[in-house]
Design a protein around this motif. Structure first.
Motif, PDB file in Angstrom:
ATOM      1  N   PRO A 174     -70.215 -13.308   8.090  1.00 17.75           N
ATOM      2  CA  PRO A 174     -69.433 -13.259   7.078  1.00 17.75           C
ATOM      3  C   PRO A 174     -68.145 -13.977   7.673  1.00 17.75           C
ATOM      4  CG  PRO A 174     -70.253 -11.581   7.448  1.00 17.75           C
ATOM      5  CD  PRO A 174     -70.675 -11.802   8.453  1.00 17.75           C
ATOM      6  N   GLU A 175     -67.110 -14.818   6.671  1.00 15.27           N
ATOM      7  CA  GLU A 175     -66.798 -15.834   7.068  1.00 15.27           C
ATOM      8  C   GLU A 175     -65.182 -15.290   7.446  1.00 15.27           C
ATOM      9  OE1 GLU A 175     -66.341 -16.765   2.753  1.00 15.27           O
ATOM     10  OE2 GLU A 175     -67.797 -15.724   4.369  1.00 15.27           O
ATOM     11  N   ASN A 176     -64.608 -14.070   6.616  1.00 13.06           N
ATOM     12  CA  ASN A 176     -63.381 -13.258   6.880  1.00 13.06           C
ATOM     13  C   ASN A 176     -63.446 -12.221   8.197  1.00 13.06           C
ATOM     14  OD1 ASN A 176     -63.786 -13.729   4.139  1.00 13.06           O
ATOM     15  ND2 ASN A 176     -62.184 -14.488   3.532  1.00 13.06           N
ATOM     16  N   ALA A 177     -62.014 -12.015   8.027  1.00  9.91           N
ATOM     17  CA  ALA A 177     -61.137 -11.293   9.599  1.00  9.91           C
ATOM     18  C   ALA A 177     -60.111 -11.490   9.238  1.00  9.91           C
ATOM     19  CB  ALA A 177     -62.068 -11.720  10.444  1.00  9.91           C
ATOM     20  N   ILE A 178     -59.418  -9.976  10.010  1.00 11.05           N
ATOM     21  CA  ILE A 178     -58.288  -9.754   9.542  1.00 11.05           C
ATOM     22  C   ILE A 178     -57.470  -9.294  11.071  1.00 11.05           C
ATOM     23  CG2 ILE A 178     -59.158  -7.901   7.990  1.00 11.05           C
ATOM     24  CD1 ILE A 178     -57.490  -6.590  11.171  1.00 11.05           C
ATOM     25  N   ASP A 179     -55.856 -10.380  10.966  1.00 16.97           N
ATOM     26  CA  ASP A 179     -55.065 -10.300  11.858  1.00 16.97           C
ATOM     27  C   ASP A 179     -54.830  -9.489  12.451  1.00 16.97           C
ATOM     28  OD1 ASP A 179     -53.277 -11.332  13.756  1.00 16.97           O
ATOM     29  OD2 ASP A 179     -52.623 -12.442  12.523  1.00 16.97           O
ATOM     30  N   PRO A 180     -55.007  -8.587  13.995  1.00 15.68           N
ATOM     31  CA  PRO A 180     -54.384  -7.742  14.251  1.00 15.68           C
ATOM     32  C   PRO A 180     -53.259  -7.499  14.240  1.00 15.68           C
ATOM     33  CG  PRO A 180     -56.670  -7.957  15.822  1.00 15.68           C
ATOM     34  CD  PRO A 180     -55.976  -9.029  14.329  1.00 15.68           C
ATOM     35  N   ALA A 181     -52.418  -8.602  14.131  1.00 19.28           N
ATOM     36  CA  ALA A 181     -51.342  -8.433  13.885  1.00 19.28           C
ATOM     37  C   ALA A 181     -50.545  -8.406  12.837  1.00 19.28           C
ATOM     38  CB  ALA A 181     -50.608 -10.116  14.461  1.00 19.28           C
ATOM     39  N   ARG A 182     -50.756  -9.383  11.617  1.00 16.39           N
ATOM     40  CA  ARG A 182     -50.799  -8.689  10.868  1.00 16.39           C
ATOM     41  C   ARG A 182     -50.652  -7.626  10.092  1.00 16.39           C
ATOM     42  NH1 ARG A 182     -50.877 -14.664   7.637  1.00 16.39           N
ATOM     43  NH2 ARG A 182     -49.412 -15.605   8.625  1.00 16.39           N
ATOM     44  N   PHE A 183     -51.743  -7.055   9.903  1.00 15.93           N
ATOM     45  CA  PHE A 183     -52.317  -5.569   9.777  1.00 15.93           C
ATOM     46  C   PHE A 183     -53.093  -4.879  10.931  1.00 15.93           C
ATOM     47  CE2 PHE A 183     -53.365  -9.522   6.306  1.00 15.93           C
ATOM     48  CZ  PHE A 183     -53.637  -8.571   5.359  1.00 15.93           C
ATOM     49  N   PRO A 184     -51.130  -4.591  10.904  1.00 14.48           N
ATOM     50  CA  PRO A 184     -51.456  -3.787  12.324  1.00 14.48           C
ATOM     51  C   PRO A 184     -52.209  -1.155  11.761  1.00 14.48           C
ATOM     52  CG  PRO A 184     -49.273  -3.038  11.941  1.00 14.48           C
ATOM     53  CD  PRO A 184     -50.326  -5.054  11.103  1.00 14.48           C
ATOM     54  N   MET A 185     -52.676  -1.004  12.712  1.00 20.02           N
ATOM     55  CA  MET A 185     -52.788   0.088  12.888  1.00 20.02           C
ATOM     56  C   MET A 185     -52.190   1.042  11.436  1.00 20.02           C
ATOM     57  SD  MET A 185     -55.866   1.033  14.164  1.00 20.02           S
ATOM     58  CE  MET A 185     -55.917   3.015  13.947  1.00 20.02           C
ATOM     59  N   PRO A 186     -52.332   1.429  10.707  1.00 19.25           N
ATOM     60  CA  PRO A 186     -52.352   2.831  10.072  1.00 19.25           C
ATOM     61  C   PRO A 186     -51.430   4.294  10.828  1.00 19.25           C
ATOM     62  CG  PRO A 186     -54.061   2.628   9.485  1.00 19.25           C
ATOM     63  CD  PRO A 186     -54.803   1.956  10.322  1.00 19.25           C
ATOM     64  N   GLN A 187     -50.523   4.473   9.608  1.00 24.44           N
ATOM     65  CA  GLN A 187     -49.945   5.236  10.271  1.00 24.44           C
ATOM     66  C   GLN A 187     -50.666   6.493   9.579  1.00 24.44           C
ATOM     67  OE1 GLN A 187     -47.943   6.336  12.913  1.00 24.44           O
ATOM     68  NE2 GLN A 187     -47.916   3.722  12.802  1.00 24.44           N
ATOM     69  N   PRO A 188     -50.735   8.239  10.308  1.00 24.55           N
ATOM     70  CA  PRO A 188     -51.464   8.621   9.101  1.00 24.55           C
ATOM     71  C   PRO A 188     -50.243   9.257   7.896  1.00 24.55           C
ATOM     72  CG  PRO A 188     -51.103   9.207  11.755  1.00 24.55           C
ATOM     73  CD  PRO A 188     -50.330   8.215  11.212  1.00 24.55           C
ATOM     74  N   LYS A 189     -51.245   9.414   6.656  1.00 25.13           N
ATOM     75  CA  LYS A 189     -50.382   9.249   5.312  1.00 25.13           C
ATOM     76  C   LYS A 189     -50.299  11.108   5.240  1.00 25.13           C
ATOM     77  CE  LYS A 189     -52.833   5.340   3.737  1.00 25.13           C
ATOM     78  NZ  LYS A 189     -54.373   4.811   3.154  1.00 25.13           N
ATOM     79  N   ALA A 190     -49.549  11.575   4.011  1.00 30.29           N
ATOM     80  CA  ALA A 190     -48.759  12.467   4.382  1.00 30.29           C
ATOM     81  C   ALA A 190     -49.902  13.175   2.931  1.00 30.29           C
ATOM     82  CB  ALA A 190     -47.578  12.704   4.088  1.00 30.29           C
ATOM     83  N   PRO A 191     -50.417  13.835   2.358  1.00 34.43           N
ATOM     84  CA  PRO A 191     -51.289  14.328   1.908  1.00 34.43           C
ATOM     85  C   PRO A 191     -50.162  14.057   0.681  1.00 34.43           C
ATOM     86  CG  PRO A 191     -51.685  16.160   3.009  1.00 34.43           C
ATOM     87  CD  PRO A 191     -50.089  15.570   3.978  1.00 34.43           C
ATOM     88  N   SER A 192     -51.152  13.911  -0.814  1.00 33.05           N
ATOM     89  CA  SER A 192     -50.317  13.507  -1.905  1.00 33.05           C
ATOM     90  C   SER A 192     -51.705  14.295  -2.987  1.00 33.05           C
ATOM     91  CB  SER A 192     -50.444  12.012  -2.281  1.00 33.05           C
ATOM     92  OG  SER A 192     -49.843  11.985  -3.376  1.00 33.05           O
ATOM     93  N   LYS A 193     -50.529  14.454  -3.881  1.00 25.52           N
ATOM     94  CA  LYS A 193     -51.868  15.265  -5.637  1.00 25.52           C
ATOM     95  C   LYS A 193     -52.424  14.340  -6.476  1.00 25.52           C
ATOM     96  CE  LYS A 193     -48.876  19.472  -5.464  1.00 25.52           C
ATOM     97  NZ  LYS A 193     -47.984  20.728  -6.105  1.00 25.52           N
ATOM     98  N   MET A 194     -51.940  12.986  -6.244  1.00 21.71           N
ATOM     99  CA  MET A 194     -51.988  11.918  -6.676  1.00 21.71           C
ATOM    100  C   MET A 194     -52.691  10.553  -6.381  1.00 21.71           C
ATOM    101  SD  MET A 194     -48.726  11.268  -9.002  1.00 21.71           S
ATOM    102  CE  MET A 194     -49.094   9.983  -9.746  1.00 21.71           C
TER     103      MET A 194
END
Length: 440
Positions: A222-242
């Motif tokens: 596949p041709e696509n990929a992501i730039d790790p500098a533009r899309f760094p590892m996400p931080q853990p998310k707090a639980p949400s009711k929505m």
């Protein structure tokens, strides 16, 4: 066994620009990543030079080719026939097919002596990505014994049945006779003369691989990929009711933003979900009408376009990337969302469905717009009651993309193709979710 010697590669990427999106961004990002695994010289259109140099690309590795007059003429005629720049992409592709060979002929005249002297181990045409473009340089390279690699190639996914009205709204009149491209002068010879064909979708694989000889030199990446500098590892998310949903794309009928909003209405009205629709286009007015009609201002956001470098911050606030687009060739935006830990819910068709492993998200099968809408309602309602399953799928999606779909990973995959082409390694195998070579 991968050779430690860096191959000397002339990369042809007529469209390569770090300031743009889509094909031009792929052309630049892949070429720049290849510099880590190969000795690269980039041949690109002169209009891209300043942006490329400002991004830090070495000037001594850049070969600008001035085809602005021919390319500009083709663009102006196509724009007139399309009635703008956002619709009728088949029309633009047809005129681009006329302009592109001029670019390659100019390139050959500039580099003929260098190519004949053995300065390059191989030539790799990265863009255009379309499988409809012939390469006049293929014949000349074959004559002097320089391997020629084409790809990744992708495009021309058929419109799904039941969406002909949307097809006409997109001014895709030429798509009804798209098959005529196969008679483009030199196209079949280009494919036959290539040493390797990198094919980026199951549809394109089926279109291009029509002989045993082509099958032997074809490989799916596949041709696509992501730039790790533009899309760094996400931080853990707090639980949400929505259930927090996100959509990114042009607001045109086939992308399905209106379909998504209508599908999510039961959850939005009961305040069990939030929806962030990022993008702009002709359907913005309709979306605003629906939000006002159902009094959803507190749970639906319509921010318009957001700068690409800031997109990751916005997406990280969501849990699910909901994308009912019915005609995506590549689906790079789905990879970007997955890299940030969002679990995708997508229309089960074309590019995105090939990128998604079974345990990383949900596919919605459909045969009509009504069925697609109902399918999204069903899946999103199910996910609203299963936040832990959504989070687990998002985590798996993130890990999968970062292992296989970053630009450095893509460069390593292409380097394996180089070594295979130069006969210093066996044909590589990759851990993608889909592979047309393995279909029954």
């Amino acid at each position: 066994m991968v050779s430690e010697h860096k191959p000397r590669v002339l990369v042809i990427a007529e469209a390569a620009n770090p300031r743009l999106t889509s094909v031009a961004l792929i052309g630049y990002s892949l070429t720049n990543a290849l510099r880590e695994v190969a000795d690269v010289q980039l041949a690109t259109e002169l209009r891209n030079r300043d942006s490329i140099l400002e991004a830090g690309f070495p000037a001594d590795q850049l070969i600008p080719v001035d085809n602005r007059k021919m390319q500009g003429l083709a663009f102006k005629v196509a724009k007139f026939l399309r009635g703008g720049e956002s619709l009728g992409w088949t029309i633009y592709s047809a005129f681009y097919n006329v302009a592109y060979p001029v670019f390659e002929r100019k390139l050959w005249h500039m580099l003929e002596s260098r190519l004949k002297s053995g300065e390059f181990d191989l030539v790799h045409r990265v863009t255009p990505l379309s499988p409809t473009n012939a390469s006049p340089i293929a014949k000349r390279l074959k004559q002097i014994g320089v391997p020629f690699i084409i790809g990744p190639l992708n495009g021309g996914v058929p419109w799904p049945a039941g969406f002909d009205a949307i097809r006409r709204q997109e001014k895709e009149w030429l798509s009804y006779v798209r098959g005529a491209y196969k008679f483009t002068p030199g196209l079949q010879q280009t494919r036959d003369r290539a040493s390797a064909l990198i094919l980026a979708s199951g549809h394109t694989y089926g279109e291009v691989v029509t002989t045993d000889a082509r099958r032997e030199k074809a490989i799916y990446i596949p041709e696509n990929a992501i730039d790790p500098a533009r899309f760094p590892m996400p931080q853990p998310k707090a639980p949400s009711k929505m259930l927090k949903l996100a959509f990114v794309g042009r607001l045109v009928p086939y992308k399905g933003a209106v379909t998504l909003l209508e599908a999510a209405l039961p959850l939005l009205k009961s305040r069990r979900a939030q929806l962030d629709i990022i993008g702009d286009g002709a359907e913005m007015g309709r979306l605003k009408e629906l939000v006002a009609q159902h009094q959803l201002e507190s749970c639906v956001s319509l921010p318009g376009w957001i700068a690409h470098e800031k997109l990751h911050e916005r997406l990280c606030a969501s849990d699910v990337f909901a994308f009912p687009s019915v005609r995506e060739f590549g689906g790079g935006v789905v990879l970007e969302a997955m890299a940030l830990g969002l679990a995708p819910v997508i229309a089960d068709y074309a590019g995105p469905t090939e990128l998604l492993p079974d345990d990383c998200g949900w596919r919605v099968k459909f045969e009509s717009a009504d069925q697609l809408r109902a399918g999204f309602t069903e899946v999103l309602t199910q996910l609203a009651d299963q936040p832990e399953e959504v989070r687990a799928a998002g985590d798996r999606a993130c890990q999968f993309v970062r292992a296989n779909f970053t630009w450095p990973a893509k460069a390593r995959q292409i380097r394996a193709v180089y070594d295979w082409t130069l006969q210093s390694a066996h044909k590589p195998q990759f851990a993608f979710a889909f592979n047309p070579e393995h279909r029954a």
